[in-house]
Design an enzyme around this catalytic site. Structure first.
Site, PDB file in Angstrom:
ATOM      1  N   ASP A 132       1.395 -61.747  30.636  1.00 32.26           N
ATOM      2  CA  ASP A 132       2.790 -62.101  30.913  1.00 32.26           C
ATOM      3  C   ASP A 132       3.287 -61.384  32.163  1.00 32.26           C
ATOM      4  O   ASP A 132       3.190 -60.164  32.273  1.00 32.26           O
ATOM      5  CB  ASP A 132       3.659 -61.699  29.719  1.00 32.26           C
ATOM      6  CG  ASP A 132       5.120 -62.071  29.909  1.00 32.26           C
ATOM      7  OD1 ASP A 132       5.501 -63.179  29.508  1.00 32.26           O
ATOM      8  OD2 ASP A 132       5.876 -61.239  30.464  1.00 32.26           O
ATOM      9  N   TYR A 190       8.761 -59.465  39.152  1.00 33.54           N
ATOM     10  CA  TYR A 190       8.319 -58.182  38.625  1.00 33.54           C
ATOM     11  C   TYR A 190       7.725 -57.327  39.744  1.00 33.54           C
ATOM     12  O   TYR A 190       6.888 -57.790  40.521  1.00 33.54           O
ATOM     13  CB  TYR A 190       7.259 -58.370  37.537  1.00 33.54           C
ATOM     14  CG  TYR A 190       7.803 -58.774  36.177  1.00 33.54           C
ATOM     15  CD1 TYR A 190       9.175 -58.816  35.910  1.00 33.54           C
ATOM     16  CD2 TYR A 190       6.937 -59.104  35.144  1.00 33.54           C
ATOM     17  CE1 TYR A 190       9.658 -59.183  34.668  1.00 33.54           C
ATOM     18  CE2 TYR A 190       7.410 -59.477  33.885  1.00 33.54           C
ATOM     19  CZ  TYR A 190       8.770 -59.514  33.657  1.00 33.54           C
ATOM     20  OH  TYR A 190       9.241 -59.878  32.423  1.00 33.54           O
ATOM     21  N   SER A 240      13.384 -68.100  27.907  1.00 38.89           N
ATOM     22  CA  SER A 240      13.643 -66.712  27.529  1.00 38.89           C
ATOM     23  C   SER A 240      15.117 -66.399  27.758  1.00 38.89           C
ATOM     24  O   SER A 240      15.760 -66.995  28.639  1.00 38.89           O
ATOM     25  CB  SER A 240      12.766 -65.778  28.374  1.00 38.89           C
ATOM     26  OG  SER A 240      13.044 -64.425  28.124  1.00 38.89           O
ATOM     27  N   ARG A 275       1.291 -47.879  31.089  1.00 40.61           N
ATOM     28  CA  ARG A 275       1.059 -47.340  32.432  1.00 40.61           C
ATOM     29  C   ARG A 275      -0.325 -46.722  32.558  1.00 40.61           C
ATOM     30  O   ARG A 275      -0.814 -46.518  33.659  1.00 40.61           O
ATOM     31  CB  ARG A 275       2.132 -46.311  32.783  1.00 40.61           C
ATOM     32  CG  ARG A 275       3.507 -46.897  33.034  1.00 40.61           C
ATOM     33  CD  ARG A 275       4.503 -45.832  33.452  1.00 40.61           C
ATOM     34  NE  ARG A 275       4.735 -44.851  32.393  1.00 40.61           N
ATOM     35  CZ  ARG A 275       4.231 -43.627  32.373  1.00 40.61           C
ATOM     36  NH1 ARG A 275       3.453 -43.218  33.368  1.00 40.61           N
ATOM     37  NH2 ARG A 275       4.492 -42.804  31.382  1.00 40.61           N
ATOM     38  N   PRO A 296      -4.487 -46.453  30.630  1.00 37.42           N
ATOM     39  CA  PRO A 296      -5.406 -47.030  29.646  1.00 37.42           C
ATOM     40  C   PRO A 296      -5.274 -46.389  28.267  1.00 37.42           C
ATOM     41  O   PRO A 296      -5.436 -47.062  27.252  1.00 37.42           O
ATOM     42  CB  PRO A 296      -6.783 -46.746  30.267  1.00 37.42           C
ATOM     43  CG  PRO A 296      -6.531 -46.658  31.736  1.00 37.42           C
ATOM     44  CD  PRO A 296      -5.186 -46.011  31.856  1.00 37.42           C
ATOM     45  N   GLU A 297      -4.943 -45.107  28.227  1.00 39.29           N
ATOM     46  CA  GLU A 297      -4.778 -44.425  26.944  1.00 39.29           C
ATOM     47  C   GLU A 297      -3.605 -45.008  26.167  1.00 39.29           C
ATOM     48  O   GLU A 297      -3.695 -45.218  24.938  1.00 39.29           O
ATOM     49  CB  GLU A 297      -4.566 -42.922  27.163  1.00 39.29           C
ATOM     50  CG  GLU A 297      -5.777 -42.183  27.711  1.00 39.29           C
ATOM     51  CD  GLU A 297      -6.024 -42.458  29.186  1.00 39.29           C
ATOM     52  OE1 GLU A 297      -7.185 -42.305  29.629  1.00 39.29           O
ATOM     53  OE2 GLU A 297      -5.060 -42.837  29.897  1.00 39.29           O
ATOM     54  N   LEU A 342      -2.425 -48.079  26.497  1.00 40.30           N
ATOM     55  CA  LEU A 342      -2.804 -49.426  26.088  1.00 40.30           C
ATOM     56  C   LEU A 342      -3.755 -49.382  24.902  1.00 40.30           C
ATOM     57  O   LEU A 342      -3.611 -50.150  23.941  1.00 40.30           O
ATOM     58  CB  LEU A 342      -3.453 -50.161  27.263  1.00 40.30           C
ATOM     59  CG  LEU A 342      -3.930 -51.592  26.966  1.00 40.30           C
ATOM     60  CD1 LEU A 342      -2.789 -52.462  26.450  1.00 40.30           C
ATOM     61  CD2 LEU A 342      -4.561 -52.215  28.212  1.00 40.30           C
TER      62      LEU A 342
END
Length: 355
Positions: free
Chosen positions: A57, A62, A159, A297, A299-300, A302
């Site tokens: 998304d 953005y 939306s 922000r 990988p941890e 996520l």
């Protein structure tokens, strides 16, 4: 029951298969003062896709366009296997009133710009991003249908719009044979449940899959805020441009919301999970919800959010979470749900509606 990113779900009344958690790319780029740079964004993208995720998304504005540009680079070799969703209506050029809004000129110019940045011939899902209260719905629907017929957009969605306008649009699209709306993106979480009054029931009735954004309430449900954050600040904090200061300014950090977060933390401790995973798991399992959007922000972060797919909430835990964030539905919903009205309309019969 545990899920995985490749436990695909149908998106609304379409045949489109999407992952049960969508990857939000609003953090791709640092132009807004927070987010992930190109290298870190690539790691986030790769982690999500390698785990079987296919639903991504973004929006035309953005991080000032960097989100779409980075996705264009990342998706170049695997474009066909992904479901890319973007949006239009927010102002693209300050001072130019026609560079934003829901009207046809804004729609066509925005989609062309998004296609160039994404490096693709089509987008899988196009949202009208924000209702502008001025453009006739027939103009919006016909413009969207034209893009679908041209093959530049495969499915259309909406939306941040009133429920009565969305249902009206869906009825007009059906009657005129135009491309129907297949998804509704709304803010929805344990601390923001206004969608339960009309938007979510409308979406289920009209065939729109619900795609919640901010399912962790701007981070409140992660447990990172405390009662100390309720104290007013002088605005001189070094977090002035951070996501935290943004949420504080929005008024998301309240005594009510922190009390809900406390219940989330209690349930998380019982399960040996993080509060974020519990908050996401609650939203993920609500009727009508197709795929909450998760952002990160690092990988941890996520990896931690993806752990929500494995969380099994008991009936008792679900009830406690529901009660903690419960809102009054108001008229006519509460009245129609009362035992008095039920007896007046159906006697003592229990009728299953399937909804």
């Amino acid at each position: 029951m545990s899920l995985t990113l490749d436990t695909y779900r149908l998106l609304g009344r379409s045949g489109l298969r999407v992952s049960p958690l969508a990857l939000g790319a609003a953090t791709f780029g640092t132009e807004w003062g927070w987010g992930a740079g190109p290298d870190e964004s690539r790691k986030l993208f790769d982690l999500y896709v390698e785990r079987g995720g296919n639903f991504i998304d973004t929006a035309n504005t953005y991080t000032n366009g960097s989100s779409e540009r980075l996705l264009g680079e990342f998706t170049r070799d695997i474009r066909e296997s992904l479901v890319l969703a973007t949006k239009y209506t927010t102002l693209r050029r300050p001072g130019d009133p026609n560079s934003g809004g829901s009207h046809r000129k804004s729609l066509f110019a925005s989609v062309e710009s998004s296609l160039r940045r994404l490096g693709t011939d089509y987008v899988d899902l196009l949202y009208l991003h924000v209702w502008d209260f001025t453009t006739p719905v027939e103009e919006i629907l016909r413009g969207m249908d034209d893009l679908v017929r041209q093959g530049k957009v495969l499915h259309v969605a909406i939306s941040n719009a009133p429920a009565w306008q969305v249902s009206r649009m869906q009825a007009i699209a059906d009657l005129r044979g135009w491309a129907p709306l297949v998804a509704l993106e709304i803010e929805y979480s344990l601390i923001e449940r206004a969608g339960e009054r009309d938007l979510i029931p409308m979406a289920r009735e009209m065939g729109l899959g619900v795609v919640p954004y901010s399912p962790l309430g701007g981070g409140v449900l992660t447990g990172k805020y405390t009662r100390d954050d309720l104290a007013p600040t002088d605005g001189a904090s070094d977090e002035g441009s951070s996501r935290k200061s943004f949420n504080l300014a929005l008024g998301t950090v309240t005594e009510r919301n922190l009390a809900i977060a406390d219940v989330v933390k209690e349930v998380a401790a019982e399960l040996g999970r993080t509060p974020a995973q519990v908050g996401l798991a609650w939203t993920l399992r609500k009727p009508g919800v197709t795929a909450p959007i998760i952002g990160a922000r690092t990988p941890e972060q996520l990896e931690g959010n993806l752990g929500a797919l494995e969380v099994d909430l008991t009936a008792s835990q679900l009830a406690r979470l529901d009660e903690a964030g419960r809102i009054e539905l108001g008229f006519p919903h509460d009245m129609l749900a009362s035992d008095h009205i039920r007896r007046a309309t159906t006697g003592d019969l229990r009728i299953e509606t399937g909804r």
